[in-house]
Enzyme design. Structure first.
Site, short mmCIF file in Angstrom:
data_model
loop_
_atom_site.label_atom_id
_atom_site.label_comp_id
_atom_site.label_asym_id
_atom_site.label_seq_id
_atom_site.Cartn_x
_atom_site.Cartn_y
_atom_site.Cartn_z
CG ASP A 40 10.17 0.14 13.28
OD1 ASP A 40 11.47 0.70 12.92
OD2 ASP A 40 8.92 0.24 13.01
NE ARG B 15 16.24 -2.60 0.98
CZ ARG B 15 16.01 -1.32 1.48
NH1 ARG B 15 16.95 -0.09 1.21
NH2 ARG B 15 15.02 -1.25 2.29
CE1 TYR C 221 14.17 -2.05 9.98
CE2 TYR C 221 11.84 -1.83 10.48
CZ TYR C 221 13.29 -1.40 10.60
OH TYR C 221 13.45 -0.15 11.02
NE ARG D 77 -1.82 0.66 3.96
CZ ARG D 77 -1.32 1.41 4.85
NH1 ARG D 77 -0.34 1.29 5.47
NH2 ARG D 77 -2.17 2.68 5.13
NE ARG E 58 16.87 7.93 5.56
CZ ARG E 58 16.26 7.49 6.40
NH1 ARG E 58 15.13 8.21 6.77
NH2 ARG E 58 16.61 6.62 7.29
CD GLU F 182 19.71 6.19 5.01
OE1 GLU F 182 19.75 6.94 6.18
OE2 GLU F 182 18.88 5.23 4.74
NE ARG G 19 -0.60 10.39 7.26
CZ ARG G 19 0.32 10.55 7.99
NH1 ARG G 19 0.87 12.05 8.42
NH2 ARG G 19 1.09 9.71 8.61
P1 FAD Z 1 20.43 -5.31 16.57
O1 FAD Z 1 20.34 -3.88 17.10
O2 FAD Z 1 21.41 -5.34 15.10
O3 FAD Z 1 21.73 -5.87 17.64
C1 FAD Z 1 22.26 -7.36 17.21
C2 FAD Z 1 23.78 -7.42 17.88
O4 FAD Z 1 24.36 -8.66 17.59
C3 FAD Z 1 24.69 -6.13 17.03
O5 FAD Z 1 25.12 -5.24 18.02
C4 FAD Z 1 25.77 -7.28 16.54
O6 FAD Z 1 27.21 -6.72 16.77
C5 FAD Z 1 25.60 -8.62 17.57
N1 FAD Z 1 26.17 -9.77 16.88
C6 FAD Z 1 25.97 -10.28 15.71
N2 FAD Z 1 26.62 -11.32 15.55
C7 FAD Z 1 27.30 -11.54 16.68
C8 FAD Z 1 28.36 -12.42 16.95
N3 FAD Z 1 28.56 -13.39 16.14
N4 FAD Z 1 29.05 -12.54 18.31
C9 FAD Z 1 28.77 -11.29 18.98
N5 FAD Z 1 27.75 -10.50 18.75
C10 FAD Z 1 27.23 -10.48 17.47
N6 FAD Z 1 13.84 0.96 14.81
C11 FAD Z 1 13.02 2.04 15.10
O7 FAD Z 1 12.20 1.94 15.80
N7 FAD Z 1 13.06 3.20 14.52
C12 FAD Z 1 13.95 3.61 13.47
O8 FAD Z 1 13.79 4.93 13.11
C13 FAD Z 1 14.69 2.72 12.93
N8 FAD Z 1 15.56 2.97 12.29
C14 FAD Z 1 16.73 1.96 11.62
C15 FAD Z 1 17.52 2.24 10.61
C16 FAD Z 1 18.30 1.34 10.53
C17 FAD Z 1 19.52 1.53 9.41
C18 FAD Z 1 18.30 0.02 10.91
C19 FAD Z 1 19.41 -1.00 10.45
C20 FAD Z 1 17.44 -0.01 11.84
C21 FAD Z 1 16.70 0.73 12.34
N9 FAD Z 1 15.58 0.62 13.46
C22 FAD Z 1 14.69 1.33 13.73
C23 FAD Z 1 15.56 -0.84 13.97
C24 FAD Z 1 16.31 -0.92 15.25
O9 FAD Z 1 17.63 -0.81 14.89
C25 FAD Z 1 16.15 -2.26 15.58
O10 FAD Z 1 14.77 -2.56 16.27
C26 FAD Z 1 16.77 -3.01 16.80
O11 FAD Z 1 18.19 -2.94 16.54
C27 FAD Z 1 16.64 -4.26 16.80
O12 FAD Z 1 17.45 -4.79 17.77
P2 FAD Z 1 18.40 -6.36 17.80
O13 FAD Z 1 18.68 -6.52 18.86
O14 FAD Z 1 17.29 -7.14 17.04
O15 FAD Z 1 19.43 -6.09 16.55
#
Ligand code: FAD
Ligand code: NA
Length: 385
Positions: A363, A259, A361, A176, A290, A313, A180
């Site tokens: 947030d 990506r 994905y 979608r 952006r 970016e 608005r």
């Molecule tokens: P991550 O934050 O990716 O943490 C995973 C961790 O595991 C990392 O620190 C990594 O180093 C570690 N790891 C991986 N493999 C290993 C290994 N073998 N040994 C030890 N450590 C390891 N969310 C929002 O709510 N608003 C936003 O505006 C937003 N913007 C974003 C923009 C981008 C570019 C990205 C990528 C994400 C965005 N997010 C946003 C999402 C947000 O970052 C995630 O919700 C959050 O990071 C998820 O947390 P996570 O713990 O699952 O993963």
């Protein structure tokens, strides 16, 4: 070092939430390892040394949620400002508000349509391909919002995000395109929104600030030279793993597609570079998607008035060695993921979570919400086993 009750691989918001809950609810002794030199995963931010401005190291992070449990939980670690996110886009040298709203439409068509008139116009324009099934992203976009708005605001931006001509992108990439028929251009429609008042890193560090949580940075789960590696730990210590699921299984079922983004940081000797935090670039001639100007995330702070920092970016397919950011989720990715899910279900005393561990994905609020569910439903058994 004594053996922990729980090892968490990855100190992003998923791993931090599990760590905090394991201590608070079970009195567990937790070790949290991360291969990066800092905790917090992708939500981590740091102070730019030239300007003193807080910069989101892995790309702009905006916190928003409609989940009251998550909102209450996060406010146990930080206050939030009243920041409300807005995004603008530059197309052919003119700036428009996003998401596409009555302001965008009237500016674009040089008109003063009422909501009903604008809706009738867009419905008519979207009828161009009526009766046919969209075969690619272009056709899908036209069928949703009509050719003029699709071509101006969506087509080339999405093409740049995927580094692919939209006529070669599957229609399924977008389900979608919200339009608005009011002048409201708040980006998120969630009930709660804001930014951590003392910055992301203060919030993230606070979650791990407990004598029962030991954080070990620059420690990779697959590095056999460190004691808490997969071979030594697997089946012996309970684990919550938040790294890439395909890496965990040595890519034996193939690599999942992601990506990634590249950020180019620049300093400028002006107090304000673009007047807003995020400016999209909708046209194909501009190679970046952006520009982020982080000072605008915190208008309440005393930042310098003669200097600013920006991040351009760029978006592209991740290759081996790149940070995996957004799952591509093609048909073959989904098959590969199913094969890895079967393997992970059979994996002894290891739970897979978070963005990388589930190839979803998420947030921030979704990562936290999903970790709270795991803490409710699966952590007690994992710690008891
Ligand atoms: P991550 O934050 O990716 O943490 C995973 C961790 O595991 C990392 O620190 C990594 O180093 C570690 N790891 C991986 N493999 C290993 C290994 N073998 N040994 C030890 N450590 C390891 N969310 C929002 O709510 N608003 C936003 O505006 C937003 N913007 C974003 C923009 C981008 C570019 C990205 C990528 C994400 C965005 N997010 C946003 C999402 C947000 O970052 C995630 O919700 C959050 O990071 C998820 O947390 P996570 O713990 O699952 O993963
Ligand atoms: Na398992």
């Amino acid at each position: 070092m004594s053996t922990p009750d729980l090892l968490i691989v990855g100190s992003g918001l998923f791993g931090l939430t599990i760590a905090e809950r394991a201590v608070a609810e079970h009195g567990a002794r937790v070790t949290l390892i991360d291969r990066r030199p800092h905790l917090g995963g992708n939500a981590y931010s740091e102070v730019d040394p030239v300007t003193g401005i807080e910069v989101h190291k892995y790309g702009a992070h905006l916190f928003h949620t409609s989940n009251p449990r998550v909102w209450e939980y996060v406010r146990g670690f930080t206050d939030f400002t009243g920041y409300q996110h807005k995004v603008y886009t530059t197309h052919q040298g003119v700036v428009y508000p996003l998401p596409i709203n009555l302001g965008t439409i009237n500016q674009f068509f040089q008109a003063a349509y009422s909501p009903a008139e604008a809706r009738a116009l867009i419905t008519e324009q979207a009828g161009e391909l009526a009766g046919t099934d969209p075969e690619n992203l272009d056709e899908k976009g036209i069928s949703l919002i009509g050719r003029p708005l699709y071509e101006a605001f969506i087509k080339n931006y999405t093409g740049k995000q995927w580094q692919t001509d939209p006529k070669d992108l599957p229609a399924s990439i977008i389900s979608r395109l919200p339009v608005r028929y009011t002048y409201d251009n708040r980006y998120f429609s969630d009930k709660y929104e804001g930014l951590p008042a003392q910055g992301y890193t203060a919030w993230l560090e606070r979650m791990a600030d407990h004598p029962n949580i030991e954080v070990q940075l620059e420690t990779d789960y697959f590095d056999d030279s460190q004691p808490l590696n997969k071979e030594a730990v697997r089946g012996n210590i309970p684990v919550v793993y938040t790294g890439p699921i395909d890496r965990y299984f040595d890519y034996q079922q193939g690599e999942l597609g992601w990506r990634t983004i590249d950020l180019e940081t620049e300093h400028h000797e002006v107090g304000d570079f673009q007047g807003t935090s995020v400016m999209n670039y909708a046209d194909v001639e501009v190679p970046y998607t952006r520009i982020i100007e982080p000072r605008h995330f915190h208008p309440e702070r005393d930042y310098p008035t003669d200097r600013t920092v920006i991040q351009r970016e760029y978006s592209r397919f991740a290759e081996s060695g790149d940070e995996p950011y957004y799952p591509i989720n093609s048909g073959s990715d989904r098959e590969t993921l199913l094969a890895y899910r079967e393997l992970s279900d059979a994996e002894p005393r290891t739970l897979f979570g978070g963005r990388l561990g589930t190839y979803q994905y998420l947030d921030m609020h979704m990562a936290i919400g999903s970790a709270l569910s795991m803490a409710d439903n699966k952590l007690p058994d994992l710690l008891r086993a």
